[in-house]
Design a protein around this motif. Structure first.
Motif, PDB file in Angstrom:
ATOM      1  N   GLU A  13       0.837  -1.214   0.000  1.00  0.00           N
ATOM      2  CA  GLU A  13       0.000   0.000   0.000  1.00  0.00           C
ATOM      3  C   GLU A  13       0.871   1.263   0.000  1.00  0.00           C
ATOM      4  OE1 GLU A  13      -3.191   2.423   2.839  1.00  0.00           O
ATOM      5  OE2 GLU A  13      -2.420   0.477   3.518  1.00  0.00           O
ATOM      6  N   VAL A  14       1.872   1.294   0.850  1.00  0.00           N
ATOM      7  CA  VAL A  14       2.754   2.468   0.941  1.00  0.00           C
ATOM      8  C   VAL A  14       3.543   2.647  -0.353  1.00  0.00           C
ATOM      9  CG1 VAL A  14       4.795   3.392   2.131  1.00  0.00           C
ATOM     10  CG2 VAL A  14       2.870   2.506   3.455  1.00  0.00           C
ATOM     11  N   LYS A  15       4.043   1.554  -0.903  1.00  0.00           N
ATOM     12  CA  LYS A  15       4.798   1.651  -2.155  1.00  0.00           C
ATOM     13  C   LYS A  15       3.912   2.161  -3.290  1.00  0.00           C
ATOM     14  CE  LYS A  15       6.789  -2.490  -2.292  1.00  0.00           C
ATOM     15  NZ  LYS A  15       7.699  -3.632  -2.562  1.00  0.00           N
ATOM     16  N   ALA A  16       2.660   1.726  -3.320  1.00  0.00           N
ATOM     17  CA  ALA A  16       1.733   2.190  -4.363  1.00  0.00           C
ATOM     18  C   ALA A  16       1.455   3.689  -4.211  1.00  0.00           C
ATOM     19  CB  ALA A  16       0.427   1.394  -4.303  1.00  0.00           C
ATOM     20  N   LEU A  17       1.242   4.138  -2.970  1.00  0.00           N
ATOM     21  CA  LEU A  17       1.018   5.570  -2.737  1.00  0.00           C
ATOM     22  C   LEU A  17       2.228   6.394  -3.169  1.00  0.00           C
ATOM     23  CD1 LEU A  17      -0.715   5.431   0.777  1.00  0.00           C
ATOM     24  CD2 LEU A  17      -1.761   6.235  -1.357  1.00  0.00           C
ATOM     25  N   LEU A  18       3.413   5.918  -2.836  1.00  0.00           N
ATOM     26  CA  LEU A  18       4.631   6.641  -3.212  1.00  0.00           C
ATOM     27  C   LEU A  18       4.839   6.661  -4.722  1.00  0.00           C
ATOM     28  CD1 LEU A  18       7.001   5.575  -0.350  1.00  0.00           C
ATOM     29  CD2 LEU A  18       6.504   7.931  -1.019  1.00  0.00           C
ATOM     30  N   SER A  19       4.562   5.563  -5.381  1.00  0.00           N
ATOM     31  CA  SER A  19       4.695   5.528  -6.842  1.00  0.00           C
ATOM     32  C   SER A  19       3.745   6.520  -7.491  1.00  0.00           C
ATOM     33  CB  SER A  19       4.420   4.117  -7.377  1.00  0.00           C
ATOM     34  OG  SER A  19       5.465   3.258  -7.013  1.00  0.00           O
ATOM     35  N   GLU A  20       2.527   6.531  -6.996  1.00  0.00           N
ATOM     36  CA  GLU A  20       1.538   7.480  -7.532  1.00  0.00           C
ATOM     37  C   GLU A  20       1.989   8.918  -7.268  1.00  0.00           C
ATOM     38  OE1 GLU A  20      -3.314   8.198  -7.398  1.00  0.00           O
ATOM     39  OE2 GLU A  20      -2.431   6.640  -6.137  1.00  0.00           O
ATOM     40  N   LEU A  21       2.516   9.167  -6.088  1.00  0.00           N
ATOM     41  CA  LEU A  21       2.953  10.511  -5.721  1.00  0.00           C
ATOM     42  C   LEU A  21       4.095  10.997  -6.611  1.00  0.00           C
ATOM     43  CD1 LEU A  21       2.757  12.924  -3.739  1.00  0.00           C
ATOM     44  CD2 LEU A  21       4.392  11.708  -2.283  1.00  0.00           C
ATOM     45  N   VAL A  22       5.121  10.192  -6.779  1.00  0.00           N
ATOM     46  CA  VAL A  22       6.288  10.651  -7.546  1.00  0.00           C
ATOM     47  C   VAL A  22       5.979  10.787  -9.036  1.00  0.00           C
ATOM     48  CG1 VAL A  22       7.960   9.781  -5.869  1.00  0.00           C
ATOM     49  CG2 VAL A  22       7.340   8.366  -7.839  1.00  0.00           C
ATOM     50  N   ASN A  23       4.897  10.171  -9.482  1.00  0.00           N
ATOM     51  CA  ASN A  23       4.517  10.295 -10.892  1.00  0.00           C
ATOM     52  C   ASN A  23       3.623  11.496 -11.175  1.00  0.00           C
ATOM     53  OD1 ASN A  23       5.969   8.108 -12.027  1.00  0.00           O
ATOM     54  ND2 ASN A  23       4.503   6.693 -11.116  1.00  0.00           N
ATOM     55  N   LEU A  24       3.254  12.249 -10.147  1.00  0.00           N
ATOM     56  CA  LEU A  24       2.440  13.452 -10.341  1.00  0.00           C
ATOM     57  C   LEU A  24       3.297  14.588 -10.892  1.00  0.00           C
ATOM     58  CD1 LEU A  24       0.364  13.655  -7.010  1.00  0.00           C
ATOM     59  CD2 LEU A  24      -0.427  12.870  -9.258  1.00  0.00           C
ATOM     60  N   ALA A  25       2.633  15.495 -11.539  1.00  0.00           N
ATOM     61  CA  ALA A  25       3.301  16.734 -11.958  1.00  0.00           C
ATOM     62  C   ALA A  25       3.558  17.579 -10.711  1.00  0.00           C
ATOM     63  CB  ALA A  25       2.421  17.494 -12.938  1.00  0.00           C
ATOM     64  N   GLU A  26       4.588  18.412 -10.771  1.00  0.00           N
ATOM     65  CA  GLU A  26       4.968  19.260  -9.631  1.00  0.00           C
ATOM     66  C   GLU A  26       3.784  20.087  -9.102  1.00  0.00           C
ATOM     67  OE1 GLU A  26       7.853  19.940  -7.877  1.00  0.00           O
ATOM     68  OE2 GLU A  26       9.092  18.477  -8.914  1.00  0.00           O
ATOM     69  N   ASP A  27       2.922  20.532  -9.998  1.00  0.00           N
ATOM     70  CA  ASP A  27       1.837  21.436  -9.596  1.00  0.00           C
ATOM     71  C   ASP A  27       0.497  20.736  -9.386  1.00  0.00           C
ATOM     72  OD1 ASP A  27       1.443  20.822 -12.243  1.00  0.00           O
ATOM     73  OD2 ASP A  27       1.016  22.882 -12.873  1.00  0.00           O
ATOM     74  N   ASP A  28       0.499  19.410  -9.362  1.00  0.00           N
ATOM     75  CA  ASP A  28      -0.736  18.652  -9.180  1.00  0.00           C
ATOM     76  C   ASP A  28      -1.154  18.704  -7.705  1.00  0.00           C
ATOM     77  OD1 ASP A  28      -2.772  16.715  -8.966  1.00  0.00           O
ATOM     78  OD2 ASP A  28      -1.887  15.525 -10.587  1.00  0.00           O
ATOM     79  N   ASP A  29      -2.308  19.288  -7.450  1.00  0.00           N
ATOM     80  CA  ASP A  29      -2.789  19.440  -6.073  1.00  0.00           C
ATOM     81  C   ASP A  29      -3.198  18.115  -5.424  1.00  0.00           C
ATOM     82  OD1 ASP A  29      -2.334  22.161  -6.104  1.00  0.00           O
ATOM     83  OD2 ASP A  29      -4.394  22.661  -6.683  1.00  0.00           O
ATOM     84  N   TYR A  30      -3.352  17.065  -6.211  1.00  0.00           N
ATOM     85  CA  TYR A  30      -3.700  15.764  -5.658  1.00  0.00           C
ATOM     86  C   TYR A  30      -2.612  15.244  -4.719  1.00  0.00           C
ATOM     87  CZ  TYR A  30      -5.386  10.945  -5.449  1.00  0.00           C
ATOM     88  OH  TYR A  30      -5.841   9.726  -5.010  1.00  0.00           O
ATOM     89  N   ARG A  31      -1.414  15.803  -4.829  1.00  0.00           N
ATOM     90  CA  ARG A  31      -0.301  15.370  -3.979  1.00  0.00           C
ATOM     91  C   ARG A  31      -0.645  15.554  -2.499  1.00  0.00           C
ATOM     92  NH1 ARG A  31       0.984  20.438  -5.489  1.00  0.00           N
ATOM     93  NH2 ARG A  31       1.670  21.834  -3.845  1.00  0.00           N
ATOM     94  N   GLU A  32      -1.405  16.610  -2.169  1.00  0.00           N
ATOM     95  CA  GLU A  32      -1.778  16.858  -0.768  1.00  0.00           C
ATOM     96  C   GLU A  32      -2.544  15.664  -0.207  1.00  0.00           C
ATOM     97  OE1 GLU A  32      -3.902  20.601  -0.553  1.00  0.00           O
ATOM     98  OE2 GLU A  32      -2.447  21.531  -1.905  1.00  0.00           O
ATOM     99  N   ILE A  33      -3.461  15.129  -0.981  1.00  0.00           N
ATOM    100  CA  ILE A  33      -4.258  13.979  -0.547  1.00  0.00           C
ATOM    101  C   ILE A  33      -3.363  12.749  -0.413  1.00  0.00           C
ATOM    102  CG2 ILE A  33      -6.108  12.401  -1.271  1.00  0.00           C
ATOM    103  CD1 ILE A  33      -7.411  14.932  -2.591  1.00  0.00           C
ATOM    104  N   LEU A  34      -2.490  12.540  -1.386  1.00  0.00           N
ATOM    105  CA  LEU A  34      -1.601  11.379  -1.335  1.00  0.00           C
ATOM    106  C   LEU A  34      -0.642  11.451  -0.146  1.00  0.00           C
ATOM    107  CD1 LEU A  34      -0.718  10.813  -5.102  1.00  0.00           C
ATOM    108  CD2 LEU A  34      -2.137   9.375  -3.635  1.00  0.00           C
ATOM    109  N   ILE A  35      -0.120  12.630   0.127  1.00  0.00           N
ATOM    110  CA  ILE A  35       0.794  12.784   1.268  1.00  0.00           C
ATOM    111  C   ILE A  35       0.056  12.515   2.573  1.00  0.00           C
ATOM    112  CG2 ILE A  35       2.192  14.456   2.566  1.00  0.00           C
ATOM    113  CD1 ILE A  35       2.951  15.672  -0.219  1.00  0.00           C
ATOM    114  N   GLU A  36      -1.178  12.978   2.659  1.00  0.00           N
ATOM    115  CA  GLU A  36      -1.997  12.717   3.849  1.00  0.00           C
ATOM    116  C   GLU A  36      -2.268  11.217   3.993  1.00  0.00           C
ATOM    117  OE1 GLU A  36      -6.491  13.872   5.043  1.00  0.00           O
ATOM    118  OE2 GLU A  36      -5.219  15.565   4.460  1.00  0.00           O
ATOM    119  N   GLN A  37      -2.605  10.557   2.893  1.00  0.00           N
ATOM    120  CA  GLN A  37      -2.843   9.109   2.921  1.00  0.00           C
ATOM    121  C   GLN A  37      -1.572   8.350   3.283  1.00  0.00           C
ATOM    122  OE1 GLN A  37      -4.374   8.326  -1.008  1.00  0.00           O
ATOM    123  NE2 GLN A  37      -6.497   8.729  -0.407  1.00  0.00           N
ATOM    124  N   LEU A  38      -0.460   8.821   2.778  1.00  0.00           N
ATOM    125  CA  LEU A  38       0.832   8.198   3.070  1.00  0.00           C
ATOM    126  C   LEU A  38       1.146   8.276   4.563  1.00  0.00           C
ATOM    127  CD1 LEU A  38       3.391   6.857   1.973  1.00  0.00           C
ATOM    128  CD2 LEU A  38       4.289   9.142   1.534  1.00  0.00           C
TER     129      LEU A  38
END
Length: 183
Positions: A13-38
């Protein structure tokens, strides 16, 4: 389910969240949700794992060097997570920290699932591994409800050798009982 299965599931689960996070664009606001989930996945996992898995190994096997290395890696990963959270809030270069965290956790998971699992399998019966798995599941749920201060305190508590922790707990209970009688 045995402790190894619970841990592997969380690792994926953690590896999947991190993979999704690092594949986001720098300005993608979805990162906030992923970091919180992480953070919600990683911190309770680490504290419960330390408490019921690492401390069991430390109590049974005098050669706990691998386990202590695991503790250090948990602290390093949590430090990187906190830096990631701060950089995200400040709109700084968060991706570099996310990549460091991903690499650190992948290396940790690899070591843990090979070296520490092998060490544990040499000292734990299947029934014990199952019992520890259930304890991990229950404790992780409880820790998930705690705030970050309590979670940080749990880290400190987990680092105290189990034989000393039982003495500390007995003394604390004795003092609590004495205070209660005095009132």
């Amino acid at each position: 389910m045995q402790i190894y299965d619970y841990l592997k599931k969380d690792h994926e689960e953690v590896k999947a969240l991190l993979s999704e996070l690092v594949n986001l664009a720098e300005d993608d606001d979805y990162r906030e949700i992923l970091i919180e989930q992480l953070a919600a996945a990683l911190i309770p996992h680490s504290r419960a794992e330390e408490s019921v898995f690492y401390n069991t190994i430390r109590a049974v096997d005098a050669d706990s060097g691998k386990v202590m290395h695991g503790y250090r890696e948990h602290m390093e990963a949590e430090g990187l997570l906190r830096v990631l959270q701060a950089k995200d809030r400040a709109s700084m270069n968060w991706k570099q920290t996310a990549l460091k965290l991903k690499a650190a956790l992948e290396q940790h998971v690899e070591e843990e699932e090979t070296e520490i699992f092998a060490q544990a399998k040499n000292i734990l019966t299947d029934a014990e591994a199952e019992s520890i798995g259930e304890a991990f599941k229950a404790l992780k749920a409880k820790i998930s409800e705690e705030g970050s201060v309590a979670q940080a305190f749990d880290l400190i508590k987990n680092l105290i050798p189990p034989r000393l922790m039982s003495k500390i707990s007995k003394n604390a209970q004795k003092q609590k009982s004495e205070r209660h009688r005095a009132t």
